[in-house]
Enzyme design. Structure first.
Site, PDB file in Angstrom:
ATOM      1  N   TYR A 144       0.834  -1.197   0.000  1.00 29.56           N
ATOM      2  CA  TYR A 144       0.000   0.000   0.000  1.00 29.56           C
ATOM      3  C   TYR A 144       0.878   1.259   0.000  1.00 29.56           C
ATOM      4  CZ  TYR A 144      -4.075  -2.884   1.352  1.00 29.56           C
ATOM      5  OH  TYR A 144      -5.100  -3.801   1.399  1.00 29.56           O
ATOM      6  N   LYS A 175      -0.898  -8.012  -2.493  1.00 27.43           N
ATOM      7  CA  LYS A 175      -2.302  -7.591  -2.414  1.00 27.43           C
ATOM      8  C   LYS A 175      -2.278  -6.108  -2.696  1.00 27.43           C
ATOM      9  CE  LYS A 175      -5.766  -7.851   1.346  1.00 27.43           C
ATOM     10  NZ  LYS A 175      -6.297  -6.535   1.323  1.00 27.43           N
TER      11      LYS A 175
HETATM   12  P1  FBP Z   1     -11.269  -4.790   2.221  1.00 25.43           P
HETATM   13  O1  FBP Z   1     -11.591  -5.782   1.129  1.00 25.43           O
HETATM   14  O2  FBP Z   1     -12.411  -4.629   3.172  1.00 25.43           O
HETATM   15  O3  FBP Z   1     -10.773  -3.481   1.659  1.00 25.43           O
HETATM   16  O4  FBP Z   1     -10.076  -5.423   3.061  1.00 25.43           O
HETATM   17  C1  FBP Z   1      -8.751  -5.396   2.591  1.00 25.43           C
HETATM   18  C2  FBP Z   1      -7.849  -4.698   3.582  1.00 25.43           C
HETATM   19  O5  FBP Z   1      -6.516  -4.660   3.114  1.00 25.43           O
HETATM   20  C3  FBP Z   1      -7.852  -5.312   4.967  1.00 25.43           C
HETATM   21  O6  FBP Z   1      -7.036  -6.445   5.049  1.00 25.43           O
HETATM   22  C4  FBP Z   1      -7.400  -4.155   5.791  1.00 25.43           C
HETATM   23  O7  FBP Z   1      -7.882  -4.163   7.093  1.00 25.43           O
HETATM   24  C5  FBP Z   1      -8.002  -2.984   5.089  1.00 25.43           C
HETATM   25  O8  FBP Z   1      -8.244  -3.362   3.762  1.00 25.43           O
HETATM   26  C6  FBP Z   1      -7.069  -1.798   5.129  1.00 25.43           C
HETATM   27  O9  FBP Z   1      -7.736  -0.741   4.575  1.00 25.43           O
HETATM   28  P2  FBP Z   1      -7.081   0.688   4.404  1.00 25.43           P
HETATM   29  O10 FBP Z   1      -6.964   0.900   2.920  1.00 25.43           O
HETATM   30  O11 FBP Z   1      -8.063   1.615   5.026  1.00 25.43           O
HETATM   31  O12 FBP Z   1      -5.749   0.709   5.098  1.00 25.43           O
END
Ligand code: FBP
Length: 251
Positions: A144, A175
């Site tokens: 991310y 992911k």
């Molecule tokens: P979702 O499918 O609900 O988006 O979940 C994926 C995820 O990566 C979770 O594992 C994590 O808790 C959340 O999204 C993190 O979201 P953010 O983008 O707010 O950090």
């Protein structure tokens, strides 16, 4: 050689993510909190034929053992709350060895690429890859890009960078988020090379739109989805899971 068989079938994967209680707080669970209890998530994961569930260690310790022969577990080794207004850093809270004792078939870790704290996460991640691969355990990287230096984390270039960085760092699966307007999805997949690529579901959206996105990504060579809110915030989690299954694994 890393063993992906417990979390993927024919190079495709469907993971049910449920680490939001730490990342976002119970706000994601709304007033029908009983629907979001870990036992229900586990039941949906089994009935919906997911390849694995994703838990933080606390949930894994307290809820997973009755399901250990029914569904694979990915233990998320780091996490943070959304309360601290600092450059994003997600500290490790669980060792690979603890995850293994909890029955993990794989471990997960978030890297906020581009954060001023990036170096700490890269260092922790390197050790996790070393420890996990020593026992053939796959590593799933939540890649991310985030922080003051990242103007737009949905920019296809930035997402491609995240996917590639995962390959370079030793992740077995990355992911990543959906690139804005569905641009460059083939290129994003290609730059990840032999690392598998799954979509991070994101906020709850129109179900048809979500399925169309999934179809596009699978036909561009992506390997599946790691989804949370789009399933367990749905009024019919099993029906949407069936739809996802058809796209990811075929009818
Ligand atoms: P979702 O499918 O609900 O988006 O979940 C994926 C995820 O990566 C979770 O594992 C994590 O808790 C959340 O999204 C993190 O979201 P953010 O983008 O707010 O950090």
């Amino acid at each position: 050689m890393v063993n992906l068989d417990k979390i993927m079938k024919n190079e495709r994967a469907m993971f049910l993510a449920y680490d939001h209680g730490l990342e976002h707080g119970p706000v994601d669970f709304d007033e029908k909190i009983e629907n979001f209890e870990p036992e229900n998530i586990l039941k949906w994961a089994v009935a919906g034929k997911y390849d694995a569930v994703v838990f933080q260690k606390g949930i894994a310790e307290k809820y997973y053992s009755p399901y250990k022969d029914k569904i694979s577990l990915i233990v998320k080794l780091n996490g943070k709350s959304k309360l601290a207004k600092i450059e994003p850093y997600s500290p490790q809270n669980c060792e690979v060895s603890e995850a293994v004792s909890l029955g993990a078939a794989a471990v997960g870790y978030t890297i906020y690429l581009g954060s001023f704290e990036e170096r700490r996460m890269l260092k922790e991640f390197a050790k996790i890859v070393r420890d996990a691969h020593a026992q053939a355990l796959p590593v799933v990287a939540w890649m991310y890009p985030r922080g003051e230096s990242v103007a737009d984390d949905e920019e296809p270039e930035i997402i491609a960078y995240a996917a590639r960085a995962g390959l370079e760092l030793g992740a077995d699966v990355v992911k990543i988020k959906y690139p804005k307007d569905g641009k460059n999805i083939r290129w994003v997949r290609k730059v990840a090379g032999k690392t598998k690529v799954v979509l991070s579901g994101g906020v709850k959206k129109d179900e048809k739109e979500f399925i169309v996105q999934m179809k596009q990504l699978i036909s561009a060579g992506w390997n599946g989805v790691a989804v949370g809110r789009n399933v367990w915030q749905s009024s019919h989690p099993l029906k949407i899971s069936e739809e996802i299954y058809k796209v990811v694994h075929g009818a």
